[in-house]
Design an enzyme around this catalytic site. Structure first.
Site, short mmCIF file in Angstrom:
data_model
loop_
_atom_site.label_atom_id
_atom_site.label_comp_id
_atom_site.label_asym_id
_atom_site.label_seq_id
_atom_site.Cartn_x
_atom_site.Cartn_y
_atom_site.Cartn_z
N VAL A 14 49.28 71.23 96.35
CA VAL A 14 50.28 70.34 96.92
C VAL A 14 51.10 69.67 95.83
O VAL A 14 52.34 69.67 95.85
CB VAL A 14 49.57 69.29 97.82
CG1 VAL A 14 50.52 68.14 98.14
CG2 VAL A 14 49.07 69.94 99.09
N ASP A 32 46.92 64.74 85.89
CA ASP A 32 45.74 65.34 86.54
C ASP A 32 44.55 65.07 85.63
O ASP A 32 44.66 65.06 84.40
CB ASP A 32 45.92 66.85 86.72
CG ASP A 32 44.99 67.43 87.78
OD1 ASP A 32 45.48 67.87 88.83
OD2 ASP A 32 43.75 67.41 87.56
N THR A 82 40.86 65.93 99.59
CA THR A 82 40.09 65.16 100.59
C THR A 82 39.15 66.12 101.31
O THR A 82 39.40 66.52 102.45
CB THR A 82 41.04 64.47 101.60
OG1 THR A 82 42.05 65.40 101.98
CG2 THR A 82 41.68 63.23 101.02
N THR A 117 45.53 64.48 102.92
CA THR A 117 45.28 64.39 104.36
C THR A 117 44.09 63.47 104.61
O THR A 117 43.02 63.66 104.01
CB THR A 117 44.97 65.79 104.93
OG1 THR A 117 46.01 66.67 104.52
CG2 THR A 117 44.86 65.77 106.43
N CYS A 255 41.85 72.77 104.70
CA CYS A 255 42.69 71.96 105.61
C CYS A 255 42.20 72.12 107.05
O CYS A 255 41.56 71.21 107.58
CB CYS A 255 44.14 72.38 105.51
SG CYS A 255 44.89 71.87 103.96
N ARG A 322 37.86 78.39 97.79
CA ARG A 322 37.06 77.26 98.28
C ARG A 322 37.00 77.31 99.80
O ARG A 322 37.99 77.60 100.46
CB ARG A 322 37.68 75.94 97.82
CG ARG A 322 37.64 75.74 96.33
CD ARG A 322 38.46 74.54 95.93
NE ARG A 322 39.88 74.70 96.25
CZ ARG A 322 40.79 73.76 96.07
NH1 ARG A 322 40.44 72.58 95.60
NH2 ARG A 322 42.05 73.97 96.38
N1 NAD Z 1 46.53 73.05 99.94
C1 NAD Z 1 47.15 72.90 101.07
O1 NAD Z 1 47.58 73.85 101.69
C2 NAD Z 1 47.40 71.56 101.67
C3 NAD Z 1 48.35 71.45 102.68
C4 NAD Z 1 48.58 70.21 103.24
C5 NAD Z 1 47.83 69.13 102.80
N2 NAD Z 1 46.90 69.28 101.82
C6 NAD Z 1 46.16 68.11 101.40
O2 NAD Z 1 46.67 67.72 100.13
C7 NAD Z 1 45.61 67.20 99.33
C8 NAD Z 1 45.55 67.96 98.03
O3 NAD Z 1 45.23 69.31 98.31
P1 NAD Z 1 45.38 70.46 97.24
O4 NAD Z 1 45.22 71.73 97.97
O5 NAD Z 1 46.62 70.27 96.45
O6 NAD Z 1 44.13 70.19 96.34
P2 NAD Z 1 43.78 70.87 94.96
O7 NAD Z 1 42.34 70.83 94.84
O8 NAD Z 1 44.50 72.18 94.84
O9 NAD Z 1 44.41 69.90 93.88
C9 NAD Z 1 44.00 68.61 93.67
C10 NAD Z 1 44.21 68.28 92.23
O10 NAD Z 1 43.88 66.91 92.10
C11 NAD Z 1 43.22 66.73 90.87
N3 NAD Z 1 42.50 65.48 90.91
C12 NAD Z 1 41.32 65.19 91.50
N4 NAD Z 1 41.00 63.91 91.33
C13 NAD Z 1 42.01 63.35 90.62
C14 NAD Z 1 42.27 62.05 90.13
N5 NAD Z 1 41.43 61.04 90.34
N6 NAD Z 1 43.39 61.84 89.42
C15 NAD Z 1 44.24 62.86 89.18
N7 NAD Z 1 44.06 64.10 89.61
C16 NAD Z 1 42.95 64.35 90.33
C17 NAD Z 1 42.37 67.97 90.74
O11 NAD Z 1 42.02 68.19 89.38
C18 NAD Z 1 43.32 69.03 91.27
O12 NAD Z 1 44.09 69.63 90.26
C19 NAD Z 1 44.37 67.29 100.17
O13 NAD Z 1 44.17 66.09 100.86
C20 NAD Z 1 44.69 68.37 101.16
O14 NAD Z 1 43.97 68.20 102.34
C21 NAD Z 1 46.67 70.49 101.24
#
Ligand code: NAD
Length: 689
Positions: A14, A32, A82, A117, A255, A322
Site C-alpha cells: 500500500v 520503514d 494489520t 485497515t 485483507c 502470506r
Molecule cells: N495489500 C493490500 O492489497 C491492501 C489493500 C488495502 C488495504 N491494505 C491494508 O493496508 C495496510 C498495509 O498493508 P500492506 O499490504 O501494504 O502491508 P505490507 O506488509 O506489504 O507493508 C507494510 C510495511 O510496513 C512496514 N512496517 C511495519 N511496522 C512499521 C513501523 N512501525 N514503522 C514503519 N514501517 C513499518 C513493514 O516493514 C512493511 O514494509 C494493512 O492494514 C492492510 O490491511 C492492504
C-alpha cells in the site's frame, strides 16, 4: 494547503505505490522499519512488483529507516500491517508501535492519516491516545488525525491508486479539507462524514466480498454432492440482471480473509455475536479441505500418491505468499500421506522448502517429475499458464481448482478410444470406409487413437492425426520380420521408425507378432523395444488365440524382465481365450509397465468376425461366455484399474455400440478412469483433451 512534505510510514504493497504517486506533487519521505526493504528501494528495486524501476528512480523519494526524518513532514500517512493473531483477533501491534514512533517524531501542526485497515474506532480510540502520549501534544490542537482506507488490489494494474475513488475523512472540517486536497492531487475522492464511517466503509467492503465468495463456496459444496456443475448453475443464474457474479475459490491474503475478524472482534466487544460474517469466514477458511478431499479421491482412484502444486502465493501474478490458503491445502494433503511437490515462479526454492513443501522445478527436476501423478495449477499465474504448455506436462493431468469445483461424477463426453484402425487393408478386407466410421455421429463424443493397417501407411496416418481434432494420436505399425515379403527397409527398419517417432502425436508402436510370425522374444524385436524406451512410449502387442505361440504370457514375462522400462499394452486383454486373459491380468498385476486394452472382449463379436476378411484366424474356437468375460473384467478392474484402456477395434470392426458393454457395468468414476484418465496418463505425446 500548507503541505510541502509528506511522510509515508510503512512502504509495503500500500505505502510504496502511494508514495510514488504523491511524489509527483510533494516532497516525499518514505519511512520503514525494515532495513532490507529500504536498501532495496534505495536501489529502485521493489520486490513486491508494484512499482517499476523507472518510476522509483524518477520519484525522488527519500527512503529512510531514521524516524527523526518524520519531523520534516506536515502530513504523515501510516500504512503498516494489520494482521490477526493466532486466535484470529486483531493484532494492532504494528499500528500502535507506528503511532508511538510518529508521536515521538512529529512537529506541531502535523496531520496524521491512517490507511491501515482497522475496525471503526481504532484511529481515534487507540492511536490518538498513543500519539498524544508520545508527542506530548493534544489532538485537535498540536496535531490532527484522519483516515483514508486503501482499496488497491495487488497485481491489478487496472485499479491503481490514481484510478480508484479514495474515501477520505478528517477529525474536523479543517483536517477533512486538507486531507481531501492532498488526495485530490492524485485521484478522485469521496469525503466521508467521520473517521469511523471511513473505517467502517473499508472493512465492510471486504466483508461483503468475503461473504459473497463464501456463498459461492457453500453452493459449490452443495452442488458437488448433488452432482451438479456449479459453474453451469452460475452461468445460467448470471443471465438475470441483478445476479452478482462471484466465483468460488480459496480466500487468502491479508485483507479479505482477515478484515472481517476486525469487525467481528469489535462487535463481540460491544455485545453482538456476528453470526453471518463468521459463518462466511468458517466456510472460506475450510475450503482447502474440500479441494484436498477431491484431490485425495482422484489420486486414490488412479493409485497415485505424488502431486505437483503449481502456484503458492495468495493470488495470481503477485509474489505475496502470506496467508496463502494453498499452504493449508498442502498441509491437508500431507495429512493423507500424499507427497506434495511445489513450484512457484515468484518464490525461491528456499522459501518454498521453508514454508510449503518439497521443491520441484518442472523443467529441471526431471527425476521428480517422473514420479508426479497429478499436477494442480492452484494459482493461475500467467507464467504458469505458459509453463504448462511445455511438453513435460503432456503426460500429466493438469487440473485447476475450477476443475475440482465442477468435477462431474458423470462420465464426461469425450471418451478416448485407444485402439482403432485407419486406412485400408486387403488382408482384413477393410476398405477406406474407416473414414466414414470416424465421422459417424455415433462417435461425436469419442476421440481416437488410431493405427494404420500397414507400415507403408504410417506417414499418412501421422499427417491425418495432426490435422484432425477427432484424433488424439496414432501408433506406428512395424513389422520386425525382415525376411517377410511385406518388410520394407524404408517403412519397417528401426531407423525408419525412429525418424517417424520424432513427429508430434505419435503415441506408441504397434506390432502383430502372430501375423509376422515372429516371437516377441526374437532379437529382431529388441531394437524396437529400445526405441519405445528411448521415446518413452508404449508398445502395443496384438495378442490372440492364434498368437499365443508368438506372444504367450511366458514370453511377455521374459520381455518385461529383460526390459523393465518397456511399457507394454496387451491388446484384447491378452488374448481371445479366457485362460490367456487371466494370465494377462496376472502379468499386469506383477509388472508395473504392463497394460491391457479391452478390444474385442465380446465373444459374439469375435465369432462373427468381419465377413469379407481373407485372414484366417485361429482354429481354436472361442468358447468363453459373455458372463465369464464380464466376471474376469470386473475382477481386473478391482485389481488393476489404472492399467486398463478402452479400445473398440473400430475400423476393423464396423461401429457397434456394444464394444462398451463391459465398461458400462462399472461405476461412473471407474468408467472415467478407463475411458479418459488412464490414456491421458499413459500416452505422453497425445494431444491435450
Ligand atoms: N495489500 C493490500 O492489497 C491492501 C489493500 C488495502 C488495504 N491494505 C491494508 O493496508 C495496510 C498495509 O498493508 P500492506 O499490504 O501494504 O502491508 P505490507 O506488509 O506489504 O507493508 C507494510 C510495511 O510496513 C512496514 N512496517 C511495519 N511496522 C512499521 C513501523 N512501525 N514503522 C514503519 N514501517 C513499518 C513493514 O516493514 C512493511 O514494509 C494493512 O492494514 C492492510 O490491511 C492492504
Amino acid at each position: 494547503m500548507n503541505i510541502n512534505t509528506i511522510a509515508i510510514v510503512g512502504l509495503g504493497y500500500v505505502g510504496l505505490p502511494l508514495a510514488v504517486m504523491l511524489s509527483k506533487h510533494f516532497s516525499v519521505i518514505g519511512f520503514d522499519v525494515n532495513r532490507t526493504r529500504i536498501e532495496q528501494l534505495s536501489k529502485y528495486n521493489d520486490l513486491s512488483h508494484e512499482v517499476s524501476y523507472t518510476d522509483l528512480e524518477e520519484s525522488k523519494i527519500q527512503f529512510t529507516t531514521e524516524p527523526a526524518f518524520l519531523k520534516k513532514a506536515q502530513f504523515v500517512i501510516v500504512c503498516v500491517p494489520t494482521p490477526i493473531d493466532k486466535n484470529k483477533n486483531p493484532d494492532l501491534s504494528y499500528v500502535t508501535s507506528a503511532s508511538q514512533c510518529v508521536g515521538e517524531n512529529i512537529s506541531s501542526g502535523t496531520i496524521i492519516v491512517y490507511e491501515s485497515t482497522v475496525y471503526p474506532g481504532v484511529t481515534e480510540d487507540v492511536c490518538v491516545p498513543i500519539l498524544e502520549t508520545f508527542s506530548k501534544l493534544r489532538c485537535g490542537e498540536g496535531f490532527k488525525v484522519g483516515y483514508s482506507p486503501e482499496r488497491m488490489n495487488p497485481g491489478d494494474k487496472g485499479h491503481t491508486v490514481d484510478k480508484i475513488i479514495k474515501v477520505v475523512a478528517g477529525m474536523d472540517s479543517e483536517s477533512s479539507n486538507t486531507i481531501n486536497e492532498v488526495y485530490s492531487t492524485i485521484t478522485t475522492t469521496h469525503v466521508a462524514p467521520s473517521i469511523k464511517v471511513a473505517e467502517a466503509a473499508k472493512v465492510i467492503e471486504n466483508i461483503q466480498r468475503d461473504l459473497n465468495i463464501a456463498l459461492m463456496n457453500e453452493l459449490t459444496i452443495i452442488f458437488d454432492k448433488m452432482d451438479i456443475d456449479v459453474h453451469a448453475v452460475l452461468d445460467a443464474a448470471s443471465t438475470k440482471w441483478n445476479f452478482h457474479n462471484y466465483q468460488p475459490g480459496l480466500v487468502g491474503g491479508h485483507c479479505i480473509g482477515v478484515d472481517p475478524y476486525y469487525l467481528t472482534y469489535k462487535a463481540e466487544e460491544i455485545g453482538h455475536h456476528a453470526q453471518v460474517i463468521l459463518a462466511g469466514r468458517h466456510i472460506n477458511d475450510d475450503m482447502h479441505k474440500f479441494y484436498a478431499g477431491k484431490i485425495v479421491k482422484r489420486l486414490h482412484k488412479s493409485g497415485g500418491t505424488n502431486i505437483l502444486v503449481l502456484g503458492l502465493t495468495f493470488k495470481p501474478n503477485v509474489p505475496d505468499y502470506r496467508n496463502s490458503r494453498v499452504k493449508h491445502l498442502i498441509q491437508e494433503l500431507q495429512e493423507y500421506n500424499i507427497n506434495v511437490y511445489a513450484y512457484d515462479p515468484y518464490l525461491s526454492k528456499e522459501i518454498i522448502e521453508q514454508y510449503f513443501c518439497q521443491y520441484c522445478h518442472p523443467l529441471e527436476d526431471k527425476e521428480a517429475m517422473q514420479t508426479i501423478d497429478l499436477t494442480l495449477l492452484a494459482v493461475e499465474h500467467e507464467k504458469l499458464l505458459n509453463l504448462i504448455k511445455e511438453s513435460v506436462f503432456n503426460k500429466h493431468d493438469v487440473i485447476t481448482l475450477r476443475d475440482l469445483q465442477s468435477q462431474s461424477k458423470r462420465v464426461p463426453i469425450h471418451i478416448i478410444d485407444t485402439h482403432t484402425f485407419y486406412g485400408t487393408s486387403d488382408m482384413f478386407g477393410v476398405q477406406n470406409h474407416t473414414k466414414t466410421y470416424f465421422t459417424n455421429n455415433l462417435f461425436d463424443t469419442t476421440k481416437f487413437i488410431t493405427i494404420p493397417f500397414d507400415s507403408s501407411q504410417n506417414k499418412e496416418v501421422i499427417t491425418h492425426v495432426q490435422h484432425n481434432d477427432k484424433f488424439l494420436g496414432c501408433y506406428l505399425l512395424f513389422n520386425p520380420n525382415n525376411t517377410m515379403a511385406s518388410w520394407k527397409e524404408e517403412f519397417d527398419s528401426p531407423w525408419a521408425i525412429d525418424t517417424l517417432l520424432q513427429q508430434n502425436h505419435v503415441v506408441g508402436l504397434k506390432s502383430f507378432p502372430s501375423l509376422f510370425h515372429t516371437s516377441i522374444q526374437d532379437q529382431k524385436y529388441f531394437p524396437y523395444y529400445e526405441l519405445a524406451i528411448k521415446h518413452d512410449i508404449p508398445l502395443l502387442f496384438h495378442c490372440s488365440a492364434s498368437g499365443s505361440d508368438y506372444s504367450s504370457a511366458d514370453m511377455i514375462r521374459q520381455v518385461c524382465t529383460q526390459y523393465p522400462r518397456l511399457k507394454l499394452i496387451l491388446a484384447h486383454f491378452g488374448g481371445l481365450q479366457i485362460e490367456y486373459m487371466k494370465l494377462a491380468v496376472a502379468l499386469a498385476q506383477e509388472f508395473p509397465n504392463v497394460y491391457l486394452n479391452t478390444t474385442s472382449l465380446d465373444p459374439d463379436r469375435i465369432k462373427r468376425q468381419v465377413s469379407n476378411t481373407s485372414y484366417v484366424r485361429s482354429d481354436k474356437p472361442v468358447e468363453q461366455s459373455k458372463s465369464q468375460i464380464l466376471e474376469l473384467f470386473l475382477d481386473a478392474v478391482e485389481k488393476i484399474p489404472h492399467k486398463i484402456l478402452f479400445g473398440s477395434d473400430l475400423g476393423y470392426y464396423p461401429p457397434e455400440e456394444h464394444s462398451m458393454w463391459p465398461i458400462r457395468e462399472l461405476p461412473e468414476e471407474k468408467q472415467k478412469q478407463i475411458l479418459i484418465d488412464n490414456p491421458k496418463k499413459l500416452f505422453r505425446k497425445m494431444k491435450k483433451v
